[in-house]
Design a protein around this motif. Structure first.
Motif, PDB file in Angstrom:
ATOM      1  N   CYS A   1      19.091  10.400   4.746  1.00  0.00           N
ATOM      2  CA  CYS A   1      18.654  11.659   4.042  1.00  0.00           C
ATOM      3  C   CYS A   1      18.896  12.615   5.624  1.00  0.00           C
ATOM      4  CB  CYS A   1      17.549  11.913   3.446  1.00  0.00           C
ATOM      5  SG  CYS A   1      16.545  13.450   3.675  1.00  0.00           S
TER       6      CYS A   1
ATOM      7  N   CYS B   1      14.896  13.275   6.322  1.00  0.00           N
ATOM      8  CA  CYS B   1      14.191  12.199   6.365  1.00  0.00           C
ATOM      9  C   CYS B   1      14.747  10.980   7.142  1.00  0.00           C
ATOM     10  CB  CYS B   1      13.754  11.707   5.079  1.00  0.00           C
ATOM     11  SG  CYS B   1      13.113  12.913   3.929  1.00  0.00           S
TER      12      CYS B   1
ATOM     13  N   CYS C   1      17.615  12.198  -2.058  1.00  0.00           N
ATOM     14  CA  CYS C   1      16.666  11.600  -1.052  1.00  0.00           C
ATOM     15  C   CYS C   1      15.397  11.087  -2.015  1.00  0.00           C
ATOM     16  CB  CYS C   1      16.354  12.368   0.050  1.00  0.00           C
ATOM     17  SG  CYS C   1      15.109  11.597   0.970  1.00  0.00           S
TER      18      CYS C   1
HETATM   19 ZN    ZN Z   1      14.638  13.292   2.572  1.00  0.00          ZN
END
Ligand code: ZN
Length: 873
Positions: free
Chosen positions: A443, A446, A485
């Protein structure tokens, strides 16, 4: 019953019966001691070869024996089913990898079943099946959560033909791919690694726990881990703040450093390079970049390197030393830099000679101080000795010197003690389709996000094109790759690398203990109950990687609380190769020299192309040499029992085995003889006899029976000397043939024992004969268990235990001689004293006949052997 031994008919009948009776299923939760017998599982190539047959027959004999000896036995089988060949088949022939693989599995399963292996097929595992690789992915995430799985940019061996990364072991010493034969290149890629180096010391130390492993395998593992104890030292760079860190096992030679070498990829390389050297250094870096690691570090290759123009300082004496770069220093190893001590290191010596670098002696032999001091060195002096030209350390012995130098370095801030391992982290990324997908989503916000457990497995998409080149085929599937994600819901991308298949095989032995569990990888109680594997059997080619990775997995999963033992394999047997008669033309070279057996008249072996006479040798059976014997042909001709007996008899299990048709015939004849001996014997003839007063014939036969039991039991303990055990079976069969007590219960005991002892080796004929000799009482089916044996199988009997009383020789045959000439024999008690023997001999009919009316001059008694009467003429 048929009078002729019809192996095919018998084998098919019993294979069917055993399969439906479930007698090979694994009993759980009984008081019996457990025994886990395991063969290394095969790659489903579609063809069972003799190497497999040998491997599985060895394990099967052990499993059958242990069952008869009162163990509950786990003896499973499965498929190491991911890997390149399936994908190559897809590329070359357009067959989907899954289809190709499952068809091969079906074919090999039936080939295995034809061998009469007592495998628990209810526990079959297939690593390419989603119900298995779901848990491979789950285990990967265990590593990830423990910080033991990470991604980094790394130089890899790149096969430009197969367009994939190769492990070092897949590159030969010349730098060519084991599969495609292409010159392997070096390439930088972002790759996943497992941090096996965190466990290096444990993997090394725990080798001491493996007393049931061959020493050579333990040595190979220890060398692979490659622990070295030494020092980390830092060399300041003239005109710069940074220092060059090196690792050395010989800190005692630090005063002899005449240069330092950086790996071409070392981040300092271009920074220390002077403007004058820049062009040359850049060209060199470029040149080295395309070379594989194997090529760069090959022993016999000249070392290449050039000066950067930069200068470092030896912190111990302030000496200015040149900074070089060279191909043999790898950035991935240690610090990516080494110190050069040509006087005391063979590789450095050669390099310094070639580059005309100074060679400074700082160690001399203890008892011959002048020897290498005066004249120029011819070779590096690498033994320990006494430090010289080493300032305040002069006169110190090497070993003490190492400690003192490290202490001094620590005090002055030049360095410290360090342990280094040759072992590096395990590169598990493969840019391939037919492997277990790595369950990570990348991601932009993230970072690396694990696929949630509920979404496992990340399944391989089925519809895709196989070009076979470039990035993983998965990376071309936008629909599969693009996912939200799991953490923030923003658009993200799946990892498209798949895992090295060695991951699949690093935990399959755990899954067998709980093979069908849909909820967890394996039940902790079950894995702790069945593991460790009591006997693991497989080829020596897996001595390093598979076994090391399996040990690593075990330790990590133990530390994650998933199991409670340290080592997966208690005992290891590495079976030898099966070699076939191989014809070759000594005048040809390369692959062409081998002439397939199928193209040759064995009476007159000639090269079919040139007519030249051929020579013959034994070589490991392989397609390329055309010297293989197909297991199914042997089974069709003689039956699986004969094939098994031959393999077990021909050589001890760890030694190579030469296939020999005459010896196969010999085993077939032996089984035929056993067949006749048992089927021609009429049990209704057996009369009651007095066990307290057996005849000599009975006693001799009982001794033969119990000697066989004793010897075979011993041969099957420990080293598994199946070859001598089979020889003992033959002896027992001979004793039965010679026995003169066919109506005795002892004869019955002999026949039954022969069949029982034969059962682990030749299971089908033993079962047939067992039923024949009247052991056919039906036992009642247990209604609580749906599938269980409803017949009294030989494989559910107890293995015979020897009676030491039967081995006692209590009677001997005493020879009666008159004037040194043998006149007859009598039976006499064993170990009788001379007087008793003389009396028995004198009273015997033989002696009476010759001695009547004669004067006995002298009686010579040889205890347990003879009595000789000397008479007057
Ligand atoms: Zn993410």
């Amino acid at each position: 019953m048929e009078s002729r031994y019809n192996a095919t008919e018998i084998e098919q009948k019993w294979q069917k019966t055993w399969a439906t009776s479930g007698i090979d299923q694994t009993p759980e939760a009984t008081d019996k001691p457990k025994f886990y017998a395991l063969s290394m599982f095969p790659y489903p190539s579609g063809n069972l070869h003799m190497g497999h047959v040998r491997n599985y027959v060895i394990t099967d004999v052990i499993a059958r024996l242990k069952r008869m000896q009162g163990h509950r036995v786990l003896h499973p089988m499965g498929w190491d089913a991911f890997g390149l060949p399936a994908e190559n088949a897809a590329i070359e022939r357009g067959i989907p990898p899954a289809k190709w693989t499952y068809e091969n599995i079906a074919q090999m399963r039936s080939q295995l079943q034809a061998l009469g292996l007592s495998l628990d097929w209810d526990r079959e595992v297939t690593t390419c099946s989603p119900d298995y690789y779901k848990w491979t992915q789950w285990l990967f995430l265990q590593f990830f959560q423990a910080g033991l799985a990470y991604q980094k940019e790394a130089a890899v061996n790149w096969d430009p033909v197969d367009q994939t990364v190769l492990a070092n072991e897949q590159v030969d010493s010349e730098g060519y791919s084991w599969r495609s034969g292409a010159k392997v290149e070096r390439k930088l890629l972002k790759q996943w690694f497992l941090k096996i180096t965190d466990y290096a010391e444990q993997l090394l130390q725990d080798l001491d726990k493996l007393s049931g492993w061959p020493d050579r395998v333990k040595t190979m593992q220890a060398n692979w881990i490659g622990k070295s104890v030494g020092a980390y030292l830092e060399f300041p760079i003239v005109g710069r703040e940074d220092k060059i860190g090196v690792f050395t096992t010989r800190p005692d030679t630090v005063y002899g450093v005449s240069y330092v070498v950086l790996a071409p990829e070392h981040p300092l390389t271009l920074q220390v390079t002077t403007p004058e050297q820049k062009k040359a250094v850049e060209a060199f870096i470029k040149e080295v970049a395309s070379e594989s690691e194997i090529e760069r570090t090959a022993e016999d290759k000249p070392k290449r390197g050039i000066k950067t123009g930069g200068i470092a300082l030896n912190p111990f004496n302030g000496a200015e030393i040149p900074i070089l770069i060279a191909d043999y220093v790898l950035y991935e190893y240690g610090t990516g830099a080494v110190m050069g001590v040509p006087a005391h290191d063979t590789r450095d010596f050669k390099f310094a000679k070639e580059k005309n670098l100074p060679i400074k002696v700082v160690i001399v032999p203890e008892n011959n101080v002048g020897a290498i001091r005066e004249s120029p060195l011819q070779n590096a002096y690498t033994d320990p000795g006494i430090m010289v030209n080493s300032g305040q350390f002069d006169g110190t012995a090497s070993e003490a010197g190492k400690t003192k130098i490290i202490q001094y370095a620590e005090e002055k801030g030049y360095g410290k003690a360090r342990i280094q391992y040759r072992l590096r982290d395990w590169l598990i990324s493969r840019q391939r389709y037919w492997g277990c997908p790595i369950p990570i989503i990348h991601c932009p916000s993230c970072g690396q996000v694990p696929v949630p457990e509920a979404d496992l497995p990340v399944e391989l998409p089925e519809q895709l094109e196989f070009g076979g080149k470039g990035a993983s085929p998965l990376a071309k599937l936008e629909a599969w790759m693009n996912v939200p994600c799991p953490s923030c819901g923003e658009p993200a991308k799946r990892e498209t690398d798949t895992m090295d298949t060695f991951i699949d095989s690093s935990w399959y032995f755990f899954r067998y203990t709980d093979a069908k569990n849909p909820d967890i990888a394996f039940d902790k109680n079950k894995v702790n109950d069945w593991m460790s594997v009591d006997q693991y059997v497989g080829g020596i080619e897996h001595a390093i990687l598979h076994l090391l990775y399996s040990r690593f997995f075990t330790k990590v999963l133990r530390d994650r609380g998933l199991l409670n033992f340290d080592e997966p394999f208690e005992r290891l047997l590495t079976q030898g190769m099966v070699q076939g008669k191989t014809y070759f033309n000594p005048n040809k070279t390369g692959k062409d020299k081998w002439i397939p057996t199928s193209m040759i008249d064995p009476e007159n072996p000639q090269d079919p192309q040139t007519g030249e006479p051929l020579e013959v040798c034994y070589a490991t059976m392989s397609k390329s040499k055309g010297n293989g014997v197909a297991p199914e042909e042997v089974i069709a001709t003689y039956g699986a029992d004969t094939a098994r007996m031959f393999i077990l008899f021909k050589a001890p299990p760890e030694k190579d085995l030469e296939w020999d048709d005459a010896d196969v015939e010999g085993q077939f004849r032996f089984l035929n003889r056993v067949w006749s001996q048992v089927t021609e014997w009429d049990s209704s003839q057996v009369a009651h006899s007095n066990p307290e007063k057996l005849s000599k014939a009975e006693k001799d036969l009982r001794r033969a029976i119990h000697t066989a039991i004793k010897e075979i039991s011993q041969d099957l303990e420990g080293d598994y000397q199946f070859n001598t055990a089979v020889a003992e079976l033959m002896k027992l069969s001979n004793a039965i043939k010679d026995a003169k007590c066919v109506d005795s219960p002892v004869y019955q005991e002999a026949v039954e024992t022969l069949v029982l002892l034969l059962a682990p080796f030749a299971p089908h004929i033993a079962e047939e004969l067992w039923q024949h000799i009247g052991k056919t009482d039906e036992v009642e089916a247990d209604s609580a268990v749906s599938r269980r044996s409803t017949f009294d199988s030989v494989h559910q009997q107890s293995f015979p235990v020897f009676d030491s009383d039967a081995l006692v020789v209590d009677e001997i045959t005493l020879v009666i001689q008159i004037m040194g000439k043998t006149r007859g024999t009598i039976q006499a008690p064993a170990n009788a004293d001379k007087a008793t023997l003389e009396q028995l001999a004198t009273e015997s009919d033989v002696a009476q006949r010759y001695l009547e009316g004669k004067e006995i001059r002298k009686v010579i008694v040889v205890p347990n052997k003879l009595v000789n009467f000397v008479i007057a003429k």
